[in-house]
Design an enzyme around this catalytic site. Structure first.
Site, PDB file in Angstrom:
ATOM      1  N   ASP A  95       0.627  -1.106   0.008  1.00 50.11           N
ATOM      2  CA  ASP A  95       0.085   0.027  -0.044  1.00 50.11           C
ATOM      3  C   ASP A  95       0.706   1.411   0.169  1.00 50.11           C
ATOM      4  OD1 ASP A  95      -2.594   1.202   0.476  1.00 50.11           O
ATOM      5  OD2 ASP A  95      -1.820   1.890   2.122  1.00 50.11           O
ATOM      6  N   LEU A 123      -7.058   6.763   2.621  1.00 48.15           N
ATOM      7  CA  LEU A 123      -7.494   7.498   1.537  1.00 48.15           C
ATOM      8  C   LEU A 123      -6.313   7.564   0.754  1.00 48.15           C
ATOM      9  CD1 LEU A 123      -9.073  10.579   3.522  1.00 48.15           C
ATOM     10  CD2 LEU A 123     -10.144   8.786   2.033  1.00 48.15           C
ATOM     11  N   ARG A 124      -5.026   6.946   0.826  1.00 51.21           N
ATOM     12  CA  ARG A 124      -3.848   6.976  -0.260  1.00 51.21           C
ATOM     13  C   ARG A 124      -4.201   6.531  -1.466  1.00 51.21           C
ATOM     14  NH1 ARG A 124      -0.004   3.751   3.750  1.00 51.21           N
ATOM     15  NH2 ARG A 124       0.768   5.368   4.962  1.00 51.21           N
ATOM     16  N   GLY A 125      -5.470   5.819  -1.722  1.00 47.12           N
ATOM     17  CA  GLY A 125      -5.847   5.578  -3.184  1.00 47.12           C
ATOM     18  C   GLY A 125      -6.238   6.679  -3.768  1.00 47.12           C
ATOM     19  N   THR A 183      -3.244   9.096  -4.434  1.00 51.17           N
ATOM     20  CA  THR A 183      -2.506   8.552  -5.740  1.00 51.17           C
ATOM     21  C   THR A 183      -3.109   8.810  -6.860  1.00 51.17           C
ATOM     22  OG1 THR A 183      -1.465   6.949  -4.129  1.00 51.17           O
ATOM     23  CG2 THR A 183      -1.181   6.747  -6.511  1.00 51.17           C
TER      24      THR A 183
END
Length: 339
Positions: free
Chosen positions: A196, A277-279, A282
């Site tokens: 991740d 919320l990294r998705g 990115t």
């Protein structure tokens, strides 16, 4: 002099090439993980792209390759001389290989034992992260590297600074690099927590169609028999990529992302059940980079669709009721939501 295989001469592997271009343009994406068969051009693509990028201006003789225009991120030595006229020099963009057996001292830097013993001086010997500053750090077989080392590398890549506190030394220096990891999943997998942390992830496979296989063999053989002649053939194509990157660098900061596009990104991530919320972040940064590479002023749904699989496929949890690959699940969600 070692000649790098031209980036533009790589046959196929479009997802990998787009991901590396986007990460090189926008380092805050967080690096690229390339998993797949051996001999599919993973390291060749990284070295080929680095050779295309223009030489960088650095503070003369700086061990960390400090950018004289980035005053806020200068190392301690360059900061001392920042008020005077700084001498500069040009250096090629570095590509640093991190070997599997590298120790933490070798990676981060450590006390210079030779100076300590011979001169009685307590000095810092920069590690691989210092050499990789403003370039690429490439780790082949990243899935076999110790987890704590991968975690540490990703932390430094995200912060852009390497901080060493040990043996009476306290050193902080810039360490902004594009982290590219590659490996064969049959030899082991990365922990989901580490997966991740990579911004983009792509899968590369050995081509199965005869036309592509034959073309790859022909080009590689021609390159090895006469590198200079082969490079000359691909000079124009490489020059186009070089111009595209230069233009995209100027445009990137002004590329707009509207709320409708952000809603699309959040809807997609929520539909796929990605954690945190990294998705979305990115997806936002990578879509903006793709739009800049296309020479556009605004991110569209098409840009989001093109980068969604590399941005999200490694963030999905396994579904025991769905044996489809992660890439297939992301693509299916795109089709369901946006057509």
């Amino acid at each position: 002099m070692t000649r790098n295989y031209p980036f533009s001469a790589i046959v196929g592997q479009d997802d990998m090439k787009l991901a590396i271009l986007a990460a090189a343009l926008e380092p805050s994406i967080g690096g690229v993980l390339v998993m797949g068969d051996r001999g599919t051009g993973k390291s060749t693509a990284v070295r080929g792209l680095a050779a295309l990028l223009p030489s960088m201006t650095v503070v003369k003789d700086c061990a960390y390759g400090c950018d004289p225009k980035a005053m806020a991120s200068l190392c301690a030595i360059c900061s001392l001389g920042a008020k005077t006229k700084v001498k500069t020099e040009l250096r090629p963009v570095p590509v640093v290989d991190l070997p599997l057996g590298a120790t933490e001292d070798r990676v981060l830097g450590a006390l210079d034992i030779e100076k300590a013993l011979t001169l009685g001086e307590k000095a810092f010997e920069p590690g691989l992260l210092a050499k990789a500053n403003r370039g690429f750090l490439y780790i082949d077989e990243v899935n076999l590297l110790d987890d704590h080392l991968v975690d540490l590398l990703i932390d430094v890549a995200a912060s852009g600074q390497n901080v060493v506190e040990r043996e009476g030394l306290s050193v902080r220096h810039p360490a902004r690099f594009v982290l590219v990891g590659s490996g064969n999943p049959e030899e082991g997998e990365l922990r989901p927590q580490l997966l991740d942390r990579f911004g983009l992830a792509v899968e590369v496979k050995t081509p199965t169609d005869m036309t592509s296989r034959i073309e790859i063999i022909k080009r590689r053989d021609a390159f090895e028999r006469n590198p200079d002649a082969f490079m000359k053939i691909w000079d124009k194509e490489d020059a186009k990529i070089r111009e595209t990157m230069a233009s995209a660098r100027k445009k990137l900061a002004s590329v707009k992302v509207d709320d409708k596009l952000l809603r699309d990104a959040s809807t997609l991530c929520a539909h796929l059940g990605t954690d945190g919320l990294r998705g979305e972040l990115t997806l936002l940064r990578a879509s903006r980079a793709v739009a800049a590479l296309d020479g556009k002023n605004k991110v569209t749904r098409d840009h989001l669709r093109r980068i969604a699989v590399p941005a999200l496929q490694h963030r999905l949890r396994r579904n025991p009721l769905d044996e489809s690959s992660s890439a297939t699940r992301v693509q299916r969600a795109l089709d369901e939501l946006f057509t």
